[in-house]
Design an enzyme around this catalytic site. Sequence first.
Site, short mmCIF file in Angstrom:
data_model
loop_
_atom_site.label_atom_id
_atom_site.label_comp_id
_atom_site.label_asym_id
_atom_site.label_seq_id
_atom_site.Cartn_x
_atom_site.Cartn_y
_atom_site.Cartn_z
CG ASP A 157 -5.29 9.18 6.40
OD1 ASP A 157 -4.73 9.65 7.39
OD2 ASP A 157 -6.14 9.82 5.75
CD GLU B 110 -2.86 1.36 0.43
OE1 GLU B 110 -2.48 1.60 -0.74
OE2 GLU B 110 -4.07 1.34 0.75
CG ASP B 111 -0.92 4.82 -1.54
OD1 ASP B 111 -1.63 4.21 -0.70
OD2 ASP B 111 -1.40 5.63 -2.36
CG PHE C 37 -3.23 15.43 0.86
CD1 PHE C 37 -4.26 14.59 1.26
CD2 PHE C 37 -2.83 15.41 -0.48
CE1 PHE C 37 -4.89 13.75 0.35
CE2 PHE C 37 -3.47 14.58 -1.40
CZ PHE C 37 -4.50 13.75 -0.98
#
Length: 172
Positions: free
Chosen positions: A101, A97-98, A150
Amino acid sequence: MTEELTLLFSRKEIAKTVARLAKEISSDYGNKKVVTIGILKGAFMFLADLVRLLTIPVEIDFMRIATYGSQRESSGEIKVMKEVEASLEGKDVLIIEDIVDTGLSLKFVRDYISAKNPASVKICTLLDKTSRRKIEVQVDYIGFKIEDGFVVGYGIDFDEKYRYLPEIFILN
Ligand code: IMP
Ligand code: MG
């Protein structure tokens, strides 16, 4: 509003971290074959760099999920847009996964993959925003722990922009 990028991780820092992860993963799996499931699109660049450095046999597959919500916040309502193609029964699966969150996407993916009866399921993420977690999900390999903010670049987008950048930036 103009979008501004501030460098967070350079190519060199990313390369060093990806190499460390590849070493940990290769050593943990020994001679077992691993099936990587890259979560599209965000993980494509990370996966491509990571698998090149693994010293174990690897089978590569992907899945794509869509999360409903605003562009910056996941709602937890998730749909599979591209199904896993490999048979995972009895396989050792590593989800790539990147970013983790809230954890909602990964929790969904883990449960979804686990239902396919693999021998084992582990998770590797490039970035981890620990403080934003809403649901507990065990992450086995973590590249960088970051604060809230972000990020874009190195596969990660904002509204399909910035994915192609080789470094990771904070978007403000
Ligand atoms: P979660 O379900 O809240 O853990 O969301 C994880 C997914 O949201 C990641 O796989 C990304 O696709 C996206 N995401 C979360 N934070 C960011 C960010 O900072 N930049 C770009 N995408 C993000
Ligand atoms: Mg993602």
